[in-house]
Design a protein around this motif. Structure first.
Motif, PDB file in Angstrom:
ATOM      1  N   LEU A   1      86.972 -14.397 -14.053  1.00 31.81           N
ATOM      2  CA  LEU A   1      86.397 -14.126 -12.745  1.00 31.81           C
ATOM      3  C   LEU A   1      86.831 -12.730 -12.324  1.00 31.81           C
ATOM      4  O   LEU A   1      88.031 -12.440 -12.265  1.00 31.81           O
ATOM      5  N   VAL A   2      85.873 -11.865 -12.030  1.00 30.59           N
ATOM      6  CA  VAL A   2      86.173 -10.537 -11.512  1.00 30.59           C
ATOM      7  C   VAL A   2      85.897 -10.551 -10.015  1.00 30.59           C
ATOM      8  O   VAL A   2      84.746 -10.661  -9.586  1.00 30.59           O
ATOM      9  N   ALA A   3      86.963 -10.484  -9.222  1.00 31.58           N
ATOM     10  CA  ALA A   3      86.819 -10.425  -7.771  1.00 31.58           C
ATOM     11  C   ALA A   3      86.574  -8.977  -7.364  1.00 31.58           C
ATOM     12  O   ALA A   3      87.333  -8.086  -7.738  1.00 31.58           O
ATOM     13  N   GLY A   4      85.515  -8.745  -6.603  1.00 34.18           N
ATOM     14  CA  GLY A   4      85.121  -7.372  -6.289  1.00 34.18           C
ATOM     15  C   GLY A   4      84.271  -6.784  -7.393  1.00 34.18           C
ATOM     16  O   GLY A   4      84.383  -5.604  -7.715  1.00 34.18           O
ATOM     17  N   ALA A   5      83.389  -7.598  -7.971  1.00 31.17           N
ATOM     18  CA  ALA A   5      82.640  -7.197  -9.162  1.00 31.17           C
ATOM     19  C   ALA A   5      81.645  -6.085  -8.909  1.00 31.17           C
ATOM     20  O   ALA A   5      81.197  -5.422  -9.857  1.00 31.17           O
ATOM     21  N   ALA A   6      81.260  -5.845  -7.659  1.00 31.63           N
ATOM     22  CA  ALA A   6      80.324  -4.766  -7.359  1.00 31.63           C
ATOM     23  C   ALA A   6      81.030  -3.444  -7.066  1.00 31.63           C
ATOM     24  O   ALA A   6      80.377  -2.423  -6.886  1.00 31.63           O
ATOM     25  N   GLY A   7      82.347  -3.473  -7.010  1.00 32.56           N
ATOM     26  CA  GLY A   7      83.114  -2.264  -6.729  1.00 32.56           C
ATOM     27  C   GLY A   7      83.257  -1.386  -7.956  1.00 32.56           C
ATOM     28  O   GLY A   7      82.779  -1.712  -9.044  1.00 32.56           O
ATOM     29  N   ALA A   8      83.951  -0.266  -7.794  1.00 29.51           N
ATOM     30  CA  ALA A   8      84.058   0.705  -8.882  1.00 29.51           C
ATOM     31  C   ALA A   8      84.862   0.165 -10.059  1.00 29.51           C
ATOM     32  O   ALA A   8      84.401   0.170 -11.202  1.00 29.51           O
ATOM     33  N   VAL A   9      86.073  -0.342  -9.803  1.00 30.04           N
ATOM     34  CA  VAL A   9      86.879  -0.919 -10.881  1.00 30.04           C
ATOM     35  C   VAL A   9      86.241  -2.208 -11.377  1.00 30.04           C
ATOM     36  O   VAL A   9      86.137  -2.458 -12.579  1.00 30.04           O
ATOM     37  N   GLY A  10      85.809  -3.042 -10.442  1.00 35.50           N
ATOM     38  CA  GLY A  10      85.218  -4.328 -10.809  1.00 35.50           C
ATOM     39  C   GLY A  10      83.979  -4.181 -11.668  1.00 35.50           C
ATOM     40  O   GLY A  10      83.783  -4.934 -12.630  1.00 35.50           O
ATOM     41  N   GLY A  11      83.134  -3.213 -11.339  1.00 34.45           N
ATOM     42  CA  GLY A  11      81.926  -3.013 -12.127  1.00 34.45           C
ATOM     43  C   GLY A  11      82.234  -2.624 -13.568  1.00 34.45           C
ATOM     44  O   GLY A  11      81.637  -3.156 -14.517  1.00 34.45           O
ATOM     45  N   PHE A  12      83.182  -1.710 -13.746  1.00 37.39           N
ATOM     46  CA  PHE A  12      83.603  -1.364 -15.106  1.00 37.39           C
ATOM     47  C   PHE A  12      84.196  -2.576 -15.821  1.00 37.39           C
ATOM     48  O   PHE A  12      83.945  -2.797 -17.011  1.00 37.39           O
ATOM     49  N   ALA A  13      84.989  -3.371 -15.111  1.00 36.16           N
ATOM     50  CA  ALA A  13      85.627  -4.537 -15.728  1.00 36.16           C
ATOM     51  C   ALA A  13      84.590  -5.537 -16.214  1.00 36.16           C
ATOM     52  O   ALA A  13      84.728  -6.121 -17.295  1.00 36.16           O
TER      53      ALA A  13
END
Length: 294
Positions: free
Chosen positions: A145-157
């Motif tokens: 689960l990537v929390a903050g998936a639309a953010g900069a770090v989250g999107g890369f993750a």
């Protein structure tokens, strides 16, 4: 040259653009003429005194630009197009400047498929994402689960984990579902299942609330160094403290040129408008990075 600094902690108005000497590279260092430098949440933290410091502090971690001076034994040449991470919470000068000196081993050739403005969004956020995933040590088929998936770090993750064969669920706002799925998330949620995932990458800095979504014996990694919650139910907990790594950055550049990683620029600002950029980032809701252009 001009550079953005903080002499007294405070709000966006605390950021000043000052005239200072152009820095000179030492042994195994290079000087970069800055073409673009992303503004990140860590810069807001430095400005606000979150990390301390008792002197004039430079701002900026990301840089894309052109090598214009080379120190002894530095394996780069004047004219090279490069990207780099300039690590350091309390430094005299950062990348929010017309020139910056960085260690040669923190540098990689710039992507050839994007401009310098977009390239400037890569180093800090992508290195944080990949180093966090390395800590999690997930194998193909496991769930993340990537929390903050639309953010900069989250999107890369999301993109990097999906490429490793991990089954990714993205946690973000309802309006971000189409975008998060386009990054490679197998699932999207606004209400994660308790204990439903092998691991959680908490790029949204939710802390203990996010830990509840990890299965018994799973793993949690946060992105605020040293601020991760303690272990519960046998879950392994840690936080990533990003490290400058030119070789790893070069691999990420390769993924940009292959079309694996998406670079997002929300808006650009002149260096003289850096306080305005700080105010915009602090307001929230930015999708992509704000980039300063000296």
């Amino acid at each position: 040259m001009r550079a953005a600094v903080v002499r007294a902690f405070g709000g966006p108005e605390a950021v000043e653009v000052v005239e200072t000497a152009v820095p000179e590279p030492g042994a195994r260092q290079i000087r970069i003429k800055v073409a673009g430098a992303a503004l990140n949440p860590v810069d807001l933290g430095v400005r606000g005194g979150f990390f301390g410091g008792d002197k004039e502090l430079g701002l900026g971690w990301d840089v894309a630009g052109t090598v214009d001076a080379v120190g002894a034994d530095a394996p780069w040449s004047v004219g090279d197009q490069v990207v780099a991470l300039y690590h350091g919470l309390t430094k005299d000068l950062g990348t929010h400047a017309e020139y910056v000196v960085v260690d040669a081993d923190a540098v990689a050739e710039a992507p050839v498929t994007v401009d310098a403005i977009h390239a400037a969004t890569l180093p800090l956020n992508a290195l944080t994402a990949v180093q966090a995933l390395d800590i999690l040590e997930l194998t193909e088929g496991q769930s993340l689960l990537v929390a903050g998936a639309a953010g900069a770090v989250g999107g890369f993750a999301v993109q990097l984990a999906a490429r490793r064969g991990v089954s990714v669920t993205g946690l973000a706002r309802e309006g971000d579902e189409e975008f998060v799925r386009s990054l490679g998330a197998a699932e999207f949620t606004t209400a994660p299942r308790a204990g439903g995932y092998d691991a959680v990458l908490d790029t949204a800095v939710l802390g203990e609330a996010a830990l509840e979504w990890v299965r018994d014996g799973g793993a949690y990694v946060g992105v605020r160094p040293g601020a991760h919650p303690g272990s519960v139910r046998g879950a392994r907990t840690a936080s990533v403290s990003v490290a400058a790594d030119g070789a790893q950055l070069a691999e990420l550049v390769g993924l940009v040129d292959e079309g694996v990683l998406t670079l997002r620029v929300a808006e650009t600002y002149a260096l003289d408008a850096v306080a305005e950029a700080h105010a915009r980032l602090e307001k929230g809701g930015v999708r992509g990075r704000l980039v300063l252009v000296p």
